[in-house]
Design a protein around this motif. Structure first.
Motif, PDB file in Angstrom:
ATOM      1  N   ARG A  63       0.819  -1.221   0.000  1.00 48.87           N
ATOM      2  CA  ARG A  63       0.000   0.000   0.000  1.00 48.87           C
ATOM      3  C   ARG A  63       0.850   1.266   0.000  1.00 48.87           C
ATOM      4  NH1 ARG A  63      -3.137  -1.117   5.424  1.00 48.87           N
ATOM      5  NH2 ARG A  63      -1.131  -2.135   5.834  1.00 48.87           N
ATOM      6  N   SER A  64       0.288   2.343  -0.498  1.00 51.32           N
ATOM      7  CA  SER A  64       0.875   3.675  -0.330  1.00 51.32           C
ATOM      8  C   SER A  64      -0.290   4.603  -0.013  1.00 51.32           C
ATOM      9  CB  SER A  64       1.604   4.105  -1.605  1.00 51.32           C
ATOM     10  OG  SER A  64       0.735   4.058  -2.712  1.00 51.32           O
ATOM     11  N   PRO A  65      -0.080   5.580   0.902  1.00 46.68           N
ATOM     12  CA  PRO A  65      -1.222   6.354   1.388  1.00 46.68           C
ATOM     13  C   PRO A  65      -1.570   7.538   0.495  1.00 46.68           C
ATOM     14  CG  PRO A  65       0.723   6.948   2.607  1.00 46.68           C
ATOM     15  CD  PRO A  65       1.153   5.902   1.625  1.00 46.68           C
ATOM     16  N   ILE A  66      -1.728   7.265  -0.793  1.00 40.10           N
ATOM     17  CA  ILE A  66      -2.012   8.374  -1.720  1.00 40.10           C
ATOM     18  C   ILE A  66      -2.656   7.810  -2.992  1.00 40.10           C
ATOM     19  CG2 ILE A  66       0.252   8.286  -2.895  1.00 40.10           C
ATOM     20  CD1 ILE A  66      -1.666  11.510  -1.876  1.00 40.10           C
ATOM     21  N   ASN A  67      -3.498   8.599  -3.614  1.00 39.65           N
ATOM     22  CA  ASN A  67      -3.922   8.310  -4.984  1.00 39.65           C
ATOM     23  C   ASN A  67      -4.280   9.634  -5.675  1.00 39.65           C
ATOM     24  OD1 ASN A  67      -6.496   9.015  -4.175  1.00 39.65           O
ATOM     25  ND2 ASN A  67      -7.455   7.094  -4.800  1.00 39.65           N
ATOM     26  N   GLY A  68      -4.603   9.575  -6.928  1.00 42.56           N
ATOM     27  CA  GLY A  68      -4.816  10.783  -7.728  1.00 42.56           C
ATOM     28  C   GLY A  68      -5.940  11.663  -7.198  1.00 42.56           C
ATOM     29  N   ASP A  69      -6.984  11.030  -6.727  1.00 35.69           N
ATOM     30  CA  ASP A  69      -8.138  11.767  -6.224  1.00 35.69           C
ATOM     31  C   ASP A  69      -7.766  12.600  -4.991  1.00 35.69           C
ATOM     32  OD1 ASP A  69     -10.833  12.426  -6.249  1.00 35.69           O
ATOM     33  OD2 ASP A  69     -11.343  10.815  -4.829  1.00 35.69           O
TER      34      ASP A  69
ATOM     35  N   PRO B  48       2.352   7.404 -12.207  1.00 30.27           N
ATOM     36  CA  PRO B  48       2.561   8.853 -12.227  1.00 30.27           C
ATOM     37  C   PRO B  48       1.427   9.584 -12.965  1.00 30.27           C
ATOM     38  CG  PRO B  48       4.641   7.734 -12.594  1.00 30.27           C
ATOM     39  CD  PRO B  48       3.574   6.666 -12.557  1.00 30.27           C
ATOM     40  N   GLU B  49       0.929   9.008 -14.048  1.00 30.43           N
ATOM     41  CA  GLU B  49      -0.168   9.643 -14.793  1.00 30.43           C
ATOM     42  C   GLU B  49      -1.419   9.759 -13.919  1.00 30.43           C
ATOM     43  OE1 GLU B  49       1.323   6.614 -16.142  1.00 30.43           O
ATOM     44  OE2 GLU B  49       2.886   8.050 -16.707  1.00 30.43           O
ATOM     45  N   SER B  50      -1.719   8.667 -13.193  1.00 29.97           N
ATOM     46  CA  SER B  50      -2.943   8.687 -12.388  1.00 29.97           C
ATOM     47  C   SER B  50      -2.813   9.628 -11.190  1.00 29.97           C
ATOM     48  CB  SER B  50      -3.286   7.273 -11.905  1.00 29.97           C
ATOM     49  OG  SER B  50      -2.421   6.872 -10.855  1.00 29.97           O
TER      50      SER B  50
END
Lengths: 374, 374
Positions: free
Chosen positions: B16-22, B48-50
């Motif tokens: 997991r990583s605590p980040i996403n594009g939203d 990176p795009e997302s």
């Protein structure tokens, strides 16, 4: 008189055994004794207590020697097969199209062998249809594998900070396995699309709550199976499918043509267009695969997608697949037995259509043609 | 002014990583720049795009140096932790009860550390509750593991030769994870029973279509968690549960008490009374297990049952668990930021209840008491 059905242990990677306590009781009512090689049912979790009144043998050799009918999941070991004799019956999944050598060796023993893969797909024979019952298990297991390997939830999930959108699942091939995969993926709450070259499957796919992918290609064939497509048709199909594949989180392919290599339906380029983390489960892996890049028994990375080629899926749930296998064989065998006497009705289409070898010869015209055996 | 949230790569077994594009977009609206260590989001499939408009750092050292706030799934590496500084904020699952040494070392850096495990379980904080969001994923994954390992179908299946009876599933512990396990097992068509020492959970269990096991013992505790039972109560509970366990094909246990060893609820004798081929998934394995014989990270054979102790279940579906983790942290962080300026309201119960270290000291009274730190 008593007919003896013998059950030798299955091969080392096989967990199923074609017997359970319920079928033992039904056979007893027909005047049949069941003789099982000790340990043969351990992996299918059928304990001696659950099996009830059966006989036990220490070796497969003893089972073969004493049995009038041998029930087996798959092919016997070379030594056991060589010990079969004229007048004896063998029933199971005997890979009839595997090779001319295999079938010729089996025929040479004089055994009357019924390869259940050859069972005519007519209504009357449905209760004997092992490919169907085991196929349902395979379709179900494919979805469990996909759900376990996808980095997403299948169902929509509403939690305190938002809503997770359901996964999108595409199932290609809407036979028994494909339909069970669709039903299971729906149960788990995903958005499911289904596709099959036979347009008459549309209604079945839609009745399970899935959407049907329209490619404009029809390959309705005989015997409930699809015919092979022409190169042009394949191209048209591929273009329409490519879009559906790219939009999916999970792709499950279940398209097999018996006696032939599985058709390649999904190309490497189509898989590479899927999102990173997408999962592909290719149920046809053992027959060469419906997906380019599938390796049987392995998980491969193709682009950003995990392409899984599972083998012997029914062996993953041997309690129920053994139960179904045993009931299918019971239904195939019981018309041959009355009052403890064995008699085969060679005017029965189901018997004739399933017989692979008899009287020392390969007797199935379709197999003979495919294998080029005169 | 701009606040920088830094995200170093997670540990090697963490996907997991605590980040996403939203969440990147929502942070931008608050005047926050996101700085990510290159590669940190590969395993959670956030490209990176997302992710969109973020900054990238080559090393975790650079992330820590430039960040005002560090978001992390778990504890940082020893070197990264040592580089934290006064005035800087750290947020994540920081295992506050692990050891006095761990917390003392963290405090010594001067960092203001928020251990999300400590978040008060009040309505207002639900949208920040990482234990809940990740717990839902854990409960779901437990059912997928159980369904994959059981030798039976979960759903009832009608096929041409008969009907397969649905599997029977018992879920012990009806918190977020247990309720999600119940819901998922129901989705898959099994017959589900649920149990929790807190009798007020009965209604929730039943609302999901499961039956509640009545043991006559109540352990309603504070803060939404169960209190520990007395020896007598444990005995009464065990006798009633033993019967329910023996009748089940699948047992899933999800009973955890934060900061304490998981309670042993199911004894070895209870597991040995299960049918051969039964499956036990002990979600509390990492905390010592609810089932005697559980080993974290392994599958053990206890009697005829497979006892599975999965570890880090949320890491099995990192796309969605990362999304939930990021949104929980966003909801916790956003009240602290206005127009790109960071300011902590120390009169807020949620902030105070979650703070582990501040100004060079361990500031959480509950943790100090458990660890015996003055």
């Amino acid at each position: 008189m008593t007919v003896v059905i013998g059950i030798p242990a299955s091969g080392e990677h096989e967990t199923r055994s074609p017997i359970n306590g319920d079928v033992v009781k039904k056979l007893a009512a027909l005047g049949v004794r069941v003789l099982i090689q000790r340990g043969a049912t351990d992996a299918s979790f059928a304990t001696p207590e659950s099996l009830g009144d059966v006989d036990w043998a220490e070796t497969s050799t003893e089972v073969i020697a004493r049995a009038d009918i041998v029930w087996s999941i798959g092919n016997l070991s070379a030594a056991d097969q060589a010990a079969l004799r004229p007048g004896q019956l063998l029933m199971g999944l005997l890979t009839p199209y595997a090779s001319a050598e295999h079938v010729t060796a089996l025929a040479a023993t004089g055994v009357t062998a019924f390869a259940m893969e050859l069972l005519p797909r007519i209504s009357r024979a449905q209760s004997m249809d092992i490919l169907s019952s085991q196929g349902a298990a395979s379709g179900y297991e494919c979805v469990l594998i996909a759900a376990s390997r996808t980095p997403k939830f299948f169902p929509m999930l509403t939690y305190a900070a938002g809503t997770i959108r359901p996964a999108r699942v595409l199932v290609i091939g809407a036979g028994v396995a494909g339909l069970q995969a669709i039903a299971t993926a729906k149960r788990l709450g995903s958005v499911v699309h289904g596709y099959d070259v036979r347009p008459e499957t549309r209604e079945q796919v839609e009745s399970l709550g899935a959407k049907f992918v329209n490619t404009g290609v029809s390959a309705a064939g005989s015997g409930g199976y699809a015919r092979e497509l022409t190169t042009e048709e394949k191209e048209q199909q591929a273009q329409a499918l490519a879009k559906a594949v790219a939009e999916s989180d999970v792709l499950i392919t279940t398209a097999a043509v018996p006696g032939k290599k599985a058709p390649v339906i999904v190309t490497r380029a189509m898989v590479e267009a899927m999102r990173p983390g997408s999962v592909v489960v290719d149920m046809a892996a053992e027959g060469g695969g419906n997906v380019e890049g599938t390796v049987a028994g392995k998980e491969m990375l193709v682009g950003g997608a995990r392409v899984i080629g599972p083998v012997n899926l029914p062996a993953r749930m041997p309690v129920h697949t053994s139960e179904m296998f045993a009931k299918n064989l019971l239904n195939f065998t019981s018309p041959m037995i009355a009052d403890g006497v064995l008699s085969i009705d060679w005017s029965d289409d189901v018997i004739v259509g399933t017989a692979l070898t008899h009287g020392g010869a390969l007797v199935h015209a379709g197999v003979a043609k495919v294998l080029g055996v005169p």
